[in-house]
Design a protein around this motif. Structure first.
Motif, PDB file in Angstrom:
ATOM      1  N   ALA A  94      44.706   8.361  63.126  1.00 41.28           N
ATOM      2  CA  ALA A  94      44.359   9.093  64.348  1.00 41.28           C
ATOM      3  C   ALA A  94      42.855   9.148  64.560  1.00 41.28           C
ATOM      4  CB  ALA A  94      44.922  10.512  64.287  1.00 41.28           C
ATOM      5  N   CYS A  95      42.397   8.608  65.699  1.00 45.01           N
ATOM      6  CA  CYS A  95      41.009   8.736  66.143  1.00 45.01           C
ATOM      7  C   CYS A  95      40.978   9.835  67.205  1.00 45.01           C
ATOM      8  CB  CYS A  95      40.505   7.431  66.736  1.00 45.01           C
ATOM      9  SG  CYS A  95      40.424   6.046  65.584  1.00 45.01           S
ATOM     10  N   VAL A  96      40.530  11.005  66.835  1.00 52.35           N
ATOM     11  CA  VAL A  96      40.516  12.151  67.742  1.00 52.35           C
ATOM     12  C   VAL A  96      39.180  12.175  68.484  1.00 52.35           C
ATOM     13  CG1 VAL A  96      40.739  14.659  67.892  1.00 52.35           C
ATOM     14  CG2 VAL A  96      42.060  13.386  66.175  1.00 52.35           C
ATOM     15  N   TYR A  97      39.230  12.339  69.805  1.00 60.15           N
ATOM     16  CA  TYR A  97      37.991  12.301  70.585  1.00 60.15           C
ATOM     17  C   TYR A  97      38.025  13.376  71.658  1.00 60.15           C
ATOM     18  CZ  TYR A  97      40.555  10.065  74.416  1.00 60.15           C
ATOM     19  OH  TYR A  97      41.435   9.808  75.434  1.00 60.15           O
ATOM     20  N   ASN A  98      36.866  13.680  72.214  1.00 63.13           N
ATOM     21  CA  ASN A  98      36.696  14.722  73.214  1.00 63.13           C
ATOM     22  C   ASN A  98      36.794  14.105  74.609  1.00 63.13           C
ATOM     23  OD1 ASN A  98      35.813  16.787  74.891  1.00 63.13           O
ATOM     24  ND2 ASN A  98      34.136  17.416  73.560  1.00 63.13           N
ATOM     25  N   LYS A  99      37.864  14.412  75.323  1.00 57.29           N
ATOM     26  CA  LYS A  99      38.062  13.845  76.657  1.00 57.29           C
ATOM     27  C   LYS A  99      36.972  14.272  77.641  1.00 57.29           C
ATOM     28  CE  LYS A  99      42.197  14.124  78.375  1.00 57.29           C
ATOM     29  NZ  LYS A  99      43.452  14.838  78.776  1.00 57.29           N
ATOM     30  N   ALA A 100      36.325  15.408  77.363  1.00 58.27           N
ATOM     31  CA  ALA A 100      35.262  15.898  78.243  1.00 58.27           C
ATOM     32  C   ALA A 100      33.911  15.291  77.912  1.00 58.27           C
ATOM     33  CB  ALA A 100      35.189  17.425  78.159  1.00 58.27           C
ATOM     34  N   ASP A 101      33.859  14.447  76.880  1.00 52.89           N
ATOM     35  CA  ASP A 101      32.612  13.821  76.460  1.00 52.89           C
ATOM     36  C   ASP A 101      32.834  12.313  76.396  1.00 52.89           C
ATOM     37  OD1 ASP A 101      30.343  12.858  75.086  1.00 52.89           O
ATOM     38  OD2 ASP A 101      30.086  14.759  74.047  1.00 52.89           O
ATOM     39  N   GLU A 102      32.416  11.627  77.458  1.00 52.20           N
ATOM     40  CA  GLU A 102      32.712  10.198  77.571  1.00 52.20           C
ATOM     41  C   GLU A 102      32.187   9.395  76.391  1.00 52.20           C
ATOM     42  OE1 GLU A 102      32.324   6.573  80.858  1.00 52.20           O
ATOM     43  OE2 GLU A 102      30.905   8.256  80.897  1.00 52.20           O
ATOM     44  N   ALA A 103      31.090   9.841  75.816  1.00 48.07           N
ATOM     45  CA  ALA A 103      30.507   9.098  74.697  1.00 48.07           C
ATOM     46  C   ALA A 103      31.486   8.960  73.547  1.00 48.07           C
ATOM     47  CB  ALA A 103      29.232   9.785  74.218  1.00 48.07           C
ATOM     48  N   THR A 104      32.259  10.012  73.272  1.00 49.88           N
ATOM     49  CA  THR A 104      33.204   9.942  72.155  1.00 49.88           C
ATOM     50  C   THR A 104      34.370   9.012  72.476  1.00 49.88           C
ATOM     51  OG1 THR A 104      34.552  11.860  72.804  1.00 49.88           O
ATOM     52  CG2 THR A 104      32.567  12.284  71.505  1.00 49.88           C
ATOM     53  N   ARG A 105      34.781   8.983  73.741  1.00 44.48           N
ATOM     54  CA  ARG A 105      35.843   8.053  74.131  1.00 44.48           C
ATOM     55  C   ARG A 105      35.386   6.609  73.965  1.00 44.48           C
ATOM     56  NH1 ARG A 105      36.637   5.143  78.506  1.00 44.48           N
ATOM     57  NH2 ARG A 105      35.104   6.285  79.753  1.00 44.48           N
ATOM     58  N   LEU A 106      34.168   6.323  74.363  1.00 40.28           N
ATOM     59  CA  LEU A 106      33.645   4.970  74.219  1.00 40.28           C
ATOM     60  C   LEU A 106      33.513   4.580  72.755  1.00 40.28           C
ATOM     61  CD1 LEU A 106      30.929   5.017  77.026  1.00 40.28           C
ATOM     62  CD2 LEU A 106      33.179   3.906  77.089  1.00 40.28           C
ATOM     63  N   MET A 107      33.163   5.537  71.907  1.00 41.05           N
ATOM     64  CA  MET A 107      33.099   5.257  70.477  1.00 41.05           C
ATOM     65  C   MET A 107      34.453   4.774  69.957  1.00 41.05           C
ATOM     66  SD  MET A 107      30.982   8.486  68.934  1.00 41.05           S
ATOM     67  CE  MET A 107      29.361   8.945  69.540  1.00 41.05           C
ATOM     68  N   VAL A 108      35.518   5.460  70.381  1.00 39.07           N
ATOM     69  CA  VAL A 108      36.866   5.086  69.934  1.00 39.07           C
ATOM     70  C   VAL A 108      37.236   3.717  70.474  1.00 39.07           C
ATOM     71  CG1 VAL A 108      39.309   5.686  70.059  1.00 39.07           C
ATOM     72  CG2 VAL A 108      37.611   7.473  69.652  1.00 39.07           C
ATOM     73  N   GLU A 109      36.922   3.468  71.732  1.00 39.40           N
ATOM     74  CA  GLU A 109      37.260   2.173  72.331  1.00 39.40           C
ATOM     75  C   GLU A 109      36.557   1.030  71.616  1.00 39.40           C
ATOM     76  OE1 GLU A 109      36.375   2.347  76.466  1.00 39.40           O
ATOM     77  OE2 GLU A 109      38.042   3.697  76.957  1.00 39.40           O
ATOM     78  N   ASP A 110      35.346   1.283  71.145  1.00 33.64           N
ATOM     79  CA  ASP A 110      34.553   0.232  70.506  1.00 33.64           C
ATOM     80  C   ASP A 110      34.817   0.107  69.008  1.00 33.64           C
ATOM     81  OD1 ASP A 110      33.387  -0.208  72.959  1.00 33.64           O
ATOM     82  OD2 ASP A 110      31.581   0.964  72.521  1.00 33.64           O
ATOM     83  N   ALA A 111      35.520   1.067  68.427  1.00 31.93           N
ATOM     84  CA  ALA A 111      35.654   1.116  66.975  1.00 31.93           C
ATOM     85  C   ALA A 111      36.598   0.052  66.437  1.00 31.93           C
ATOM     86  CB  ALA A 111      36.144   2.497  66.543  1.00 31.93           C
ATOM     87  N   GLU A 112      36.248  -0.479  65.255  1.00 35.11           N
ATOM     88  CA  GLU A 112      37.147  -1.354  64.506  1.00 35.11           C
ATOM     89  C   GLU A 112      38.025  -0.466  63.632  1.00 35.11           C
ATOM     90  OE1 GLU A 112      37.523  -4.608  64.642  1.00 35.11           O
ATOM     91  OE2 GLU A 112      35.921  -4.969  66.105  1.00 35.11           O
ATOM     92  N   VAL A 113      39.301  -0.348  63.995  1.00 31.80           N
ATOM     93  CA  VAL A 113      40.211   0.537  63.276  1.00 31.80           C
ATOM     94  C   VAL A 113      41.361  -0.267  62.692  1.00 31.80           C
ATOM     95  CG1 VAL A 113      39.625   2.465  64.780  1.00 31.80           C
ATOM     96  CG2 VAL A 113      41.602   1.049  65.329  1.00 31.80           C
ATOM     97  N   VAL A 114      42.141   0.376  61.845  1.00 32.01           N
ATOM     98  CA  VAL A 114      43.319  -0.263  61.283  1.00 32.01           C
ATOM     99  C   VAL A 114      44.390  -0.360  62.363  1.00 32.01           C
ATOM    100  CG1 VAL A 114      45.159  -0.030  59.563  1.00 32.01           C
ATOM    101  CG2 VAL A 114      42.787   0.544  58.960  1.00 32.01           C
ATOM    102  N   GLU A 115      45.072  -1.490  62.433  1.00 33.35           N
ATOM    103  CA  GLU A 115      46.104  -1.683  63.452  1.00 33.35           C
ATOM    104  C   GLU A 115      47.131  -0.567  63.380  1.00 33.35           C
ATOM    105  OE1 GLU A 115      49.262  -5.103  64.994  1.00 33.35           O
ATOM    106  OE2 GLU A 115      47.941  -5.488  63.284  1.00 33.35           O
ATOM    107  N   GLY A 116      47.428   0.018  64.531  1.00 30.17           N
ATOM    108  CA  GLY A 116      48.378   1.122  64.602  1.00 30.17           C
ATOM    109  C   GLY A 116      47.726   2.480  64.743  1.00 30.17           C
ATOM    110  N   ALA A 117      46.432   2.569  64.507  1.00 26.79           N
ATOM    111  CA  ALA A 117      45.725   3.838  64.682  1.00 26.79           C
ATOM    112  C   ALA A 117      45.765   4.233  66.157  1.00 26.79           C
ATOM    113  CB  ALA A 117      44.297   3.733  64.199  1.00 26.79           C
ATOM    114  N   ARG A 118      45.961   5.516  66.413  1.00 29.59           N
ATOM    115  CA  ARG A 118      46.087   6.008  67.788  1.00 29.59           C
ATOM    116  C   ARG A 118      44.863   6.806  68.210  1.00 29.59           C
ATOM    117  NH1 ARG A 118      50.903   9.795  67.860  1.00 29.59           N
ATOM    118  NH2 ARG A 118      50.280   9.990  70.055  1.00 29.59           N
ATOM    119  N   ALA A 119      44.547   6.755  69.486  1.00 28.96           N
ATOM    120  CA  ALA A 119      43.500   7.590  70.075  1.00 28.96           C
ATOM    121  C   ALA A 119      44.152   8.880  70.561  1.00 28.96           C
ATOM    122  CB  ALA A 119      42.831   6.867  71.226  1.00 28.96           C
TER     123      ALA A 119
END
Length: 512
Positions: A243-268
């Protein structure tokens, strides 16, 4: 075997660490935990520091490490003669530090204490032989509260969990605890994350879940730029498994998740104070709900707690509710049931100096949020207490306070400015909030600063109102820590109440 080849094998407590030459930079709590761990493993340890607490300095020879005291403005001869195979730096050493640059130029492996702890995470294992899962927490603000919350929720859910890292307990101490844990909840500063960014593949973390709570300019001097600070924070999501938990009210954290190299199957998993989507946690009509960790998340939600219950527990400030939602998402990713979350929140209390009401007397509410050491944190406090007399100032750490003053600062009834260098704060009010009265505290001695603050603030209110200590700055220009600053504020309020002797109704003033 070359040094690089040997370091690649050092991914277990049971690996051969004997004779490895390790230089440890800094001798605070973290530096000592590193030295203590490595000497236990049989490594050859040299600790270099400009100053050391007596208790640590005395213990080093006992555990078998050597101490080199002296300036680190240049590379010490003792370090070059030692020819370290690895340097492990305390988080206070910035990328620009002379010794750090020398190590990188020389191609010497440079680790932080967190990477070392990850490599040694199998020291104590669970019944099935696996090490504890790691949950990583960072953000400009709210890290410590969310770390404490998450650990509390996990424990209530029946898991053995420990908060550690930047929260004040070195990760290495948690890894070596003979009791063992199911989950380590690791608070990470941007400094620690920068060092993790240097890791070779075998030293990279693979956390179960991770979160960056928010992002705002901070520690710019240490990192060198806002982009470098952001890039360090984004590393919290690297290799996340579930689980990659991010702040929907803070676009920077959403972009971090979108750009991150994570293990296949990890959810935002998103969180904010609005109505949650099918993979989020949020708030619906006064209920905190989960729409992420249930089978029918498209059309239903699970209640976690209520805003009314949080208000009873002193946890209803908007930014605290956001922290609770983030912690709940992390706990739910590990299977903690909603009823356990609700139960844990009924007894959870914030630490001192975090929007802490320290007194209510003669119509004035005194609030200590000394932990608000940057503009982002102070903005949250001002939103929680609009119209307050705002006590602000200190070491700004290279951050421009103008935007804060132009937005949240305009709601203040008045500003009482502290700090050795107050001109930047005063200028920000003159430019962005000229309608807000500004009072400077020019007390030369630390012991007098808060008495003068309370005297001025009480005179401004002179009736019903709130006085809010939310400095938006570090404390070290005038105080030993944010806690020292908060304690002195509380003591000054206590003195003010005692001097009043009795309130308007003739009653004894309330105890703080």
């Amino acid at each position: 075997m070359s040094t690089d080849e040997r370091l690649a094998t050092l991914t277990s407590w049971n690996a051969d660490w004997s004779g490895l030459r390790v230089a440890v930079l800094g001798l605070s709590m973290t530096g000592f935990s590193v030295a203590d761990t490595l000497t236990e493993l049989g490594a050859d340890v040299l600790v270099l520091t400009e100053s050391a607490e007596e208790k640590y300095a005395k213990l080093l020879p006992v555990i078998g490490a050597r101490l080199e005291l002296g300036t680190l403005d240049r590379v010490p001869e003792a370090l070059t003669e030692f020819a370290p195979e690895v340097i492990i730096a305390s988080p206070g050493f910035p990328p620009s530090h002379t010794v750090i640059r020398w190590a990188q130029d020389a191609g010497i492996a440079l680790w932080g204490d967190v990477e070392l702890a990850w490599r040694l995470r199998d020291k104590v294992t669970r019944a099935d032989g696996s090490p504890a899962d790691w949950v990583l927490i960072t953000g400009t603000n709210g890290k410590t509260t969310t770390t404490q919350l998450t650990a509390s929720l996990l424990v209530e859910g029946g898991l053995r969990a420990a908060p550690c890292g930047n929260i004040g307990v070195p990760v290495l101490d948690a890894v070596r605890d003979p009791a063992g844990f199911d989950v380590l909840v690791v608070e990470l500063s941007s400094h620690q994350l920068w060092y993790l960014g240097l890791s070779e593949t075998e030293g990279e973390l693979y956390p179960h879940a991770s979160v960056c709570l928010n992002l705002a300019d901070d520690h710019l001097v240490w990192h060198g730029s806002a982009q470098a600070y952001r890039d360090a924070k984004a590393l919290v999501y690297r290799n996340t498994r579930v689980a990659c938990v991010y702040n929907k009210a803070d676009e920077a954290t959403r972009l971090m998740v979108e750009d991150a190299e994570v293990v296949e199957g990890a959810r935002a998993i998103g969180f904010d104070l609005g109505i949650p989507g099918p993979s989020d946690v949020g708030v619906v009509e006064g209920l905190l709900v989960d729409r992420a960790f249930l089978d029918d998340r498209a059309s239903s939600a699970l209640e976690l707690t209520t805003v009314a219950d949080l208000r009873e527990a002193g946890l209803a400030a908007p930014h605290i509710v956001q922290n609770i939602l983030a912690a709940s998402a992390l706990a739910r990713s590990l299977g903690v049931e909603p009823r356990a979350i609700h139960s844990a929140l009924q007894s959870f209390r914030l630490d001192e100096h975090r929007i802490q009401v320290i007194a209510r007397h003669r119509g004035i509410t005194w609030v200590d949020d000394s932990k608000a050491t940057n503009p982002h944190a102070a903005a949250s406090s001002l939103r929680a207490y609009p119209g307050a007399v705002w006590v602000v100032g200190g070491d700004l750490k290279g951050v421009d306070i103008g935007e804060l003053v132009a937005t949240a600062g305009t709601t203040a009834r008045a500003a009482v400015v502290i700090g050795v260098q107050r001109s930047a704060v005063v200028a920000a009010f003159e430019r962005h909030a000229p309608g807000v009265p500004v009072f400077e505290v020019d007390a030369g001695e630390t012991g007098q600063v808060m008495n003068r603050v309370v005297e001025i603030a009480a005179g401004i209110v002179d009736g019903e109102g709130t006085v809010l200590l939310a400095p938006a700055a570090a404390s070290f220009d005038q105080f030993s820590s944010y806690a020292d600053r908060g304690h002195r504020f509380a003591e000054a309020v206590r003195d003010w109440i005692d001097r009043g002797s009795t309130d308007d109704a003739g009653r004894t003033p309330p105890a703080l």
